[in-house]
Design an enzyme around this catalytic site. Sequence first.
Site, PDB file in Angstrom:
ATOM      1  N   GLY A 169     -15.577   2.706   4.048  1.00 59.24           N
ATOM      2  CA  GLY A 169     -14.296   3.388   3.855  1.00 59.24           C
ATOM      3  C   GLY A 169     -13.612   3.060   2.541  1.00 59.24           C
ATOM      4  CG  HIS A 225      -8.556  -2.795  -2.399  1.00 61.33           C
ATOM      5  ND1 HIS A 225      -9.469  -2.082  -3.142  1.00 61.33           N
ATOM      6  CD2 HIS A 225      -8.430  -2.151  -1.223  1.00 61.33           C
ATOM      7  CE1 HIS A 225      -9.877  -1.036  -2.448  1.00 61.33           C
ATOM      8  NE2 HIS A 225      -9.278  -1.063  -1.262  1.00 61.33           N
ATOM      9  CG  LEU A 226      -7.644  -9.595   1.486  1.00 64.08           C
ATOM     10  CD1 LEU A 226      -8.828  -9.386   2.423  1.00 64.08           C
ATOM     11  CD2 LEU A 226      -7.491 -11.089   1.173  1.00 64.08           C
ATOM     12  CG  HIS A 227      -6.925  -3.012   3.065  1.00 64.65           C
ATOM     13  ND1 HIS A 227      -6.170  -1.866   2.910  1.00 64.65           N
ATOM     14  CD2 HIS A 227      -8.128  -2.728   2.520  1.00 64.65           C
ATOM     15  CE1 HIS A 227      -6.902  -0.941   2.312  1.00 64.65           C
ATOM     16  NE2 HIS A 227      -8.092  -1.430   2.064  1.00 64.65           N
ATOM     17  CG  ASN A 252     -12.167  -0.769   3.943  1.00 68.14           C
ATOM     18  OD1 ASN A 252     -12.502  -1.297   5.003  1.00 68.14           O
ATOM     19  ND2 ASN A 252     -11.009  -0.142   3.796  1.00 68.14           N
ATOM     20  CG  ASP A 277      -2.061   0.977   1.102  1.00 66.42           C
ATOM     21  OD1 ASP A 277      -3.217   0.521   0.996  1.00 66.42           O
ATOM     22  OD2 ASP A 277      -1.808   2.203   1.106  1.00 66.42           O
ATOM     23  CB  ILE A 278       0.803   4.262  -2.159  1.00 63.29           C
ATOM     24  CG1 ILE A 278       1.879   5.131  -2.734  1.00 63.29           C
ATOM     25  CG2 ILE A 278      -0.461   5.041  -1.847  1.00 63.29           C
ATOM     26  CD1 ILE A 278       1.540   5.718  -4.103  1.00 63.29           C
TER      27      ILE A 278
HETATM   28  P1  AMP Z   1      -9.749   1.483   0.439  1.00 66.56           P
HETATM   29  O1  AMP Z   1      -9.869   2.735   1.260  1.00 66.56           O
HETATM   30  O2  AMP Z   1     -10.165   0.235   1.158  1.00 66.56           O
HETATM   31  O3  AMP Z   1     -10.446   1.631  -0.902  1.00 66.56           O
HETATM   32  O4  AMP Z   1      -8.210   1.292   0.169  1.00 66.56           O
HETATM   33  C1  AMP Z   1      -7.538   1.837  -0.913  1.00 66.56           C
HETATM   34  C2  AMP Z   1      -6.087   1.717  -0.604  1.00 66.56           C
HETATM   35  O5  AMP Z   1      -5.365   1.871  -1.806  1.00 66.56           O
HETATM   36  C3  AMP Z   1      -5.588   2.774   0.367  1.00 66.56           C
HETATM   37  O6  AMP Z   1      -5.019   2.123   1.505  1.00 66.56           O
HETATM   38  C4  AMP Z   1      -4.550   3.532  -0.440  1.00 66.56           C
HETATM   39  O7  AMP Z   1      -3.457   3.957   0.330  1.00 66.56           O
HETATM   40  C5  AMP Z   1      -4.150   2.511  -1.505  1.00 66.56           C
HETATM   41  N1  AMP Z   1      -3.645   3.065  -2.743  1.00 66.56           N
HETATM   42  C6  AMP Z   1      -4.204   4.022  -3.511  1.00 66.56           C
HETATM   43  N2  AMP Z   1      -3.448   4.246  -4.605  1.00 66.56           N
HETATM   44  C7  AMP Z   1      -2.402   3.387  -4.534  1.00 66.56           C
HETATM   45  C8  AMP Z   1      -1.285   3.122  -5.359  1.00 66.56           C
HETATM   46  N3  AMP Z   1      -1.069   3.794  -6.508  1.00 66.56           N
HETATM   47  N4  AMP Z   1      -0.397   2.164  -4.977  1.00 66.56           N
HETATM   48  C9  AMP Z   1      -0.587   1.490  -3.823  1.00 66.56           C
HETATM   49  N5  AMP Z   1      -1.637   1.694  -3.002  1.00 66.56           N
HETATM   50  C10 AMP Z   1      -2.529   2.621  -3.342  1.00 66.56           C
END
Ligand code: AMP
Length: 114
Positions: free
Chosen positions: A93, A100-102, A87, A30-31
């Site tokens: 959120g 995507h699975l965190h 989410n 995650d960025i």
């Molecule tokens: P969500 O809030 O569950 O939709 O999570 C989206 C996640 O994507 C967040 O934790 C962001 O930090 C991550 N994210 C967004 N853009 C990027 C990217 N280019 N590379 C890696 N992670 C990203």
Amino acid sequence: MNDCIFCNIVNNDIPCEKLIENDSIIAFRDINPQAPTHILIIPKKHITTINDLKPDDSTLIGEMFLIAKQLAKIENINNSGFRMVFNCNKDGGQTVFHIHLHLLGGRKLSWPPG
Ligand code: AMP
């Protein structure tokens, strides 16, 4: 989808710190990490939210969990513990509308989540 950040990561149009890739899934860091380990496991095919899952996606979702389990071991958080989160939509959120699975770990995570 051209305007989807994660589809652009799948197509290599946006760079990422990739950890695992197979025919159907990519895992990358995650960025904006919320824990020492914060990895996203995504399907290559665009699925907007968990609400859009179809019965045919059950194998794909199972593979995502197995990759998360594998990564938890690689990151050495399998014994200390970790959390896996999807989410969904505004109250959940969700900010990126490609499922995507965190995978979060490496510190004590509080409960209930905020
Ligand atoms: P969500 O809030 O569950 O939709 O999570 C989206 C996640 O994507 C967040 O934790 C962001 O930090 C991550 N994210 C967004 N853009 C990027 C990217 N280019 N590379 C890696 N992670 C990203």
